[in-house]
Structures are given as structure tokens and as C-alpha cells.
Write a protein that holds these residues in place. Structure first.
Motif, PDB file in Angstrom:
ATOM      1  N   MET A 188      23.939  37.998  30.296  1.00  0.00           N
ATOM      2  CA  MET A 188      24.933  37.056  30.791  1.00  0.00           C
ATOM      3  C   MET A 188      24.708  35.610  30.349  1.00  0.00           C
ATOM      4  N   VAL A 189      23.487  35.269  29.919  1.00  0.00           N
ATOM      5  CA  VAL A 189      23.180  33.875  29.591  1.00  0.00           C
ATOM      6  C   VAL A 189      22.852  33.709  28.110  1.00  0.00           C
ATOM      7  N   GLU A 190      21.820  34.437  27.659  1.00  0.00           N
ATOM      8  CA  GLU A 190      21.413  34.292  26.259  1.00  0.00           C
ATOM      9  C   GLU A 190      22.513  34.743  25.305  1.00  0.00           C
ATOM     10  N   SER A 191      23.329  35.704  25.756  1.00  0.00           N
ATOM     11  CA  SER A 191      24.431  36.174  24.913  1.00  0.00           C
ATOM     12  C   SER A 191      25.471  35.088  24.674  1.00  0.00           C
ATOM     13  N   GLN A 192      25.447  34.036  25.542  1.00  0.00           N
ATOM     14  CA  GLN A 192      26.372  32.922  25.393  1.00  0.00           C
ATOM     15  C   GLN A 192      25.740  31.735  24.651  1.00  0.00           C
ATOM     16  N   GLY A 193      24.507  31.940  24.128  1.00  0.00           N
ATOM     17  CA  GLY A 193      23.863  30.893  23.349  1.00  0.00           C
ATOM     18  C   GLY A 193      23.017  29.929  24.161  1.00  0.00           C
ATOM     19  N   TYR A 194      22.691  30.308  25.396  1.00  0.00           N
ATOM     20  CA  TYR A 194      21.852  29.457  26.248  1.00  0.00           C
ATOM     21  C   TYR A 194      20.450  30.057  26.366  1.00  0.00           C
ATOM     22  N   VAL A 195      19.477  29.173  26.597  1.00  0.00           N
ATOM     23  CA  VAL A 195      18.127  29.638  26.909  1.00  0.00           C
ATOM     24  C   VAL A 195      18.056  29.897  28.405  1.00  0.00           C
ATOM     25  N   CYS A 196      17.414  30.972  28.786  1.00  0.00           N
ATOM     26  CA  CYS A 196      17.327  31.329  30.204  1.00  0.00           C
ATOM     27  C   CYS A 196      15.879  31.564  30.586  1.00  0.00           C
ATOM     28  N   ALA A 226      16.460  16.972  17.063  1.00  0.00           N
ATOM     29  CA  ALA A 226      16.196  18.406  17.057  1.00  0.00           C
ATOM     30  C   ALA A 226      17.347  19.148  17.702  1.00  0.00           C
ATOM     31  N   ASN A 227      17.631  20.342  17.163  1.00  0.00           N
ATOM     32  CA  ASN A 227      18.707  21.168  17.699  1.00  0.00           C
ATOM     33  C   ASN A 227      18.149  21.988  18.854  1.00  0.00           C
ATOM     34  N   THR A 228      18.392  21.542  20.078  1.00  0.00           N
ATOM     35  CA  THR A 228      17.860  22.237  21.252  1.00  0.00           C
ATOM     36  C   THR A 228      18.986  22.827  22.057  1.00  0.00           C
ATOM     37  N   LEU A 229      18.693  23.973  22.671  1.00  0.00           N
ATOM     38  CA  LEU A 229      19.687  24.644  23.499  1.00  0.00           C
ATOM     39  C   LEU A 229      19.492  24.266  24.960  1.00  0.00           C
ATOM     40  N   PRO A 230      20.582  24.100  25.715  1.00  0.00           N
ATOM     41  CA  PRO A 230      20.440  23.858  27.150  1.00  0.00           C
ATOM     42  C   PRO A 230      19.796  25.058  27.830  1.00  0.00           C
ATOM     43  N   THR A 231      19.108  24.786  28.919  1.00  0.00           N
ATOM     44  CA  THR A 231      18.360  25.830  29.606  1.00  0.00           C
ATOM     45  C   THR A 231      18.930  26.059  31.001  1.00  0.00           C
ATOM     46  N   LEU A 232      19.078  27.324  31.365  1.00  0.00           N
ATOM     47  CA  LEU A 232      19.438  27.700  32.725  1.00  0.00           C
ATOM     48  C   LEU A 232      18.232  28.342  33.382  1.00  0.00           C
ATOM     49  N   LEU A 233      17.978  27.988  34.628  1.00  0.00           N
ATOM     50  CA  LEU A 233      16.887  28.578  35.378  1.00  0.00           C
ATOM     51  C   LEU A 233      17.453  29.603  36.342  1.00  0.00           C
TER      52      LEU A 233
END
Length: 376
Positions: free
Chosen positions: A39-47, A2-9
Motif C-alpha cells: 500500500m505504501v512502497e508500491s506508490q513510491g514512498y519509503v515505509c 539528493a533525490n530523497t523519498l518521503p517517509t511514512l511511519l
């Protein structure tokens, strides 16, 4: 894959000035979600945005053969979990390993016998500390604890080893179990005899499924031997509950009973037969030596529970599992406990299930319990 995005907390800590006012933030950063989005989702990360609560955390731990539903079964004004939340507590509810909501493992499947190779010793040594550490890490605070039945046993055993107390504010034991040697449930005593008499047979069944074929055969044997009315198993095992809402029986049976490890049932049977609170007995001096370096299992010494640990114990006169005589034995080991740190409540009309399902427990048990929490 599955294509999953890394997550930042993203953890937001609200600071306060000396006069209690919130520190002023830049207007463009006033909303924490804005940081995630800009700052995060705009870079393709899940936040994910997390804010540490300022409410005191409470951990609830259920008993054997049930799961966390026990704290949620009644209406919100009667269920302890909801009542605590309504009174300003941050509520955490645990599920013991082996229950349907807690079947995960890094390498084993519940279909593997090795998955079920544990007794309540492992809950003391690993699971309860892991749960405490998780809640403590997530909240940044020490917690209150509420256990019912087996949830009291594993906590008291851990406290006797000086575990967890550095993360505790106080602990409440509902239907406390430490000693079982004087329990008056004929069915439970007969079940304990059957487990130990057929020790090898039961070890061949690693998972104890209360609604399974092996359990059904066991139940028939003990009902016949004790001439008990097994049409009402809850009463036969736990005592005559005065105040349970029978209209919730259907909901209860949708969720309960839950599986556990057969070794846990054997371990509890050892406690009933021998009147001890000790680690699992492997049945021979050789095997005990292999596990413990001594021919007999180590004892959990209740007198070693820190005397300044705030404890609230509530027990019932109709309880056939947490028998009044066994509770008195526990209290005798706590005789040196600081008087202002120990509250003992006795409900003459309560049996085992009333403490979690009783419709009047909110006033009779939970109100004094919350008052105790607020003192500590």
C-alpha cells in the motif's frame, strides 16, 4: 540536491481479546510488512514499520566528560545496558550535548563559541526534558531512569522543580551528586580553584577539551600544586576503584574523555567552592539580575523533590567525587521522603567508576536496582 523519498511511519498496535488471545486479522494483512509493501512502497514512498514495545523503558544518562559508551564498555553480562535488555527492559541511552555523538544543532556549528554557551542548567531546563519527552512519545509509557554522576545531578535538579516526574516510574542515582562542597578529591578541588581564579581566561575558551592544550596546562598546574601522582588520573580524580576491569582501559581511551562546555566546568567548580546547588553564577549582581531577576542565582531545593517518587541511591566509601559526607547532606534533605519509596545502598569498597565499570556491579548494584525497578 539528493533525490530523497518521503517517509511514512506505520505503527502497528497489537490488540488482545478479553481472554488474552490476539485479535484475528485478515489473512492478507497478517504481516505488517505486507501493508508497507502493498500500500505504501508500491506508490513510491519509503515505509518504516514500528511496533510499540510492551517492555518498560529505561533511560540511561552518563556523567561529565564521558558519553554513552560508559554503559556498554564491559561484557554483556557486566554492562548495565545489556543486563537491563536481557531482563526484559526497553533500554534507551542518551548522549549529552557536546559529546562526539551529540554535536547537532539547528543553526550553530561546534566551531562557534555560541554553540558552547551553556552549563548544566541547560541540560536540566531543555535537554533532559526533551529526552524524556522523546522516549515517552516513542514508547507510550512512563520510564525508569538511571543516572551516573552528572546524570544524577541534572535529574535531581529537575525533580526538585517537579519536572519529568509525571513520566517516571522510578529513578536510580549511581554515585549521586547534588552537593560537592565536601568532596575529598584534591585534584578536583584544585581544578575548581583554578577555574574560578582564572574565570575570565576560561570563559575565553568556550569548549573544554580534556585532551586539549589548555586542559593539559591546567592539569600540570594542579598536579604540581597538589603533589599528586598524575600517572593514574582516574584514581587521582575519582578515588581508588576496586573492581574496574583494567583490560578495558584501551577501549575506554578510544572513546573517552569527551568535551563539554567550559561553563559546565565553571558551574561545577562553583558548587565545589561554595557548597551550594544553585544555578550558574554569572559573577556579578548585575549579570545575575539580568538572567534571574535577582542578584544571586536561584537554588535547586532538594527538599522539594516529590516525597512519593521512588528513588534508589547507591554510593561508595572510596568515591572522591560523590563524597560520603555530601551524600549524607543530600539524604538529610530527603529525610521526609516516604520510607517505602527510598532505597539507599552503600558500598564501602566502591569508588566513582565502579558503579559503571565494576566487574561485580552486576551482582552488587544492578541486581538490587532491577529488583527495585520491578517493584515500581
Amino acid at each position: 540536491m539528493a533525490n530523497t523519498l518521503p517517509t511514512l511511519l506505520l505503527v502497528i498496535l497489537l490488540s488482545q481479546s478479553a481472554d488474552g488471545a490476539r485479535t484475528k486479522l485478515h489473512p492478507n494483512l497478517a504481516a505488517s510488512d505486507g501493508i508497507c509493501q502493498s500500500m505504501v512502497e508500491s506508490q513510491g514512498y519509503v515505509c518504516e514499520h514500528h511496533k510499540k514495545p510492551d517492555k518498560p523503558p529505561v533511560l540511561l544518562q552518563h556523567g561529565v566528560l564521558v558519553d554513552s559508551v560508559t554503559w556498554l564498555l564491559n561484557s554483556p553480562d557486566e554492562s548495565l545496558a545489556f543486563i537491563l535488555a536481557d531482563n526484559g527492559f526497553d533500554v534507551w541511552i542518551a548522549n549529552t550535548r557536546g559529546t562526539i555523538s551529540s554535536l547537532g544543532h539547528t543553526s550553530l556549528s561546534p566551531n562557534d563559541a555560541a554553540y558552547w554557551d551553556w552549563s548544566w542548567d541547560e541540560l536540566v531546563a531543555y535537554d533532559l526534558p526533551a529526552t524524556f519527552n522523546y522516549v515517552h512519545a516513542q514508547t507510550g509509557q512512563n520510564m525508569h531512569y538511571v543516572g551516573h554522576s552528572l546524570g544524577t545531578l541534572i535529574a535531581l535538579a529537575a525533580f526538585s522543580q517537579k519536572k519529568l516526574v509525571n513520566m517516571l516510574r522510578s529513578a536510580a542515582m549511581l554515585s549521586p551528586i547534588a552537593y560537592l562542597g565536601q568532596m575529598s578529591s584534591l585534584l578536583a578541588r584544585a581544578a575548581a580553584d583554578a577555574f574560578l581564579a582564572e574565570y575570565t581566561y576560561w570563559l575565553g575558551i568556550s569548549e573544554f577539551i580534556p585532551l586539549g592544550d589548555a586542559a593539559a596546562k591546567l592539569l600540570k598546574v594542579i598536579c604540581d600544586e597538589t603533589h599528586s601522582n598524575c600517572a593514574d588520573l582516574v584514581t587521582a580524580f575519582t578515588g581508588k576503584n576496586c573492581c574496574v576491569n583494567n583490560s578495558k582501559t584501551g577501549t575506554f581511551l578510544e572513546h573517552e574523555p569527551q568535551p563539554t562546555a567550559t561553563k559546565t566546568m565553571i558551574h561545577l567548580s562553583q558548587m565545589i567552592r561554595w557548597g551550594t546547588i544553585a544555578m550558574y553564577d554569572y559573577g556579578s549582581k548585575f549579570e545575575n539580575n539580568q538572567h534571574y531577576g535577582k542578584p544571586t542565582p536561584p537554588v535547586y531545593n532538594m527538599a522539594s523533590i516529590p516525597k512519593d517518587l521512588p528513588l534508589f541511591l547507591s554510593h561508595g566509601g572510596q568515591d572522591l567525587l560523590s563524597d560520603v559526607k555530601d551524600v549524607k547532606t543530600l539524604l538529610a534533605t530527603l529525610k521526609g521522603h516516604h520510607a517505602n519509596k527510598l532505597v539507599v545502598q552503600y558500598r564501602k569498597d566502591y569508588a566513582h567508576s565502579d558503579f559503571v565499570f565494576g566487574v561485580n556491579a552486576n551482582k552488587l548494584v544492578y541486581d538490587p536496582l532491577m529488583a527495585f525497578f520491578k517493584l515500581h
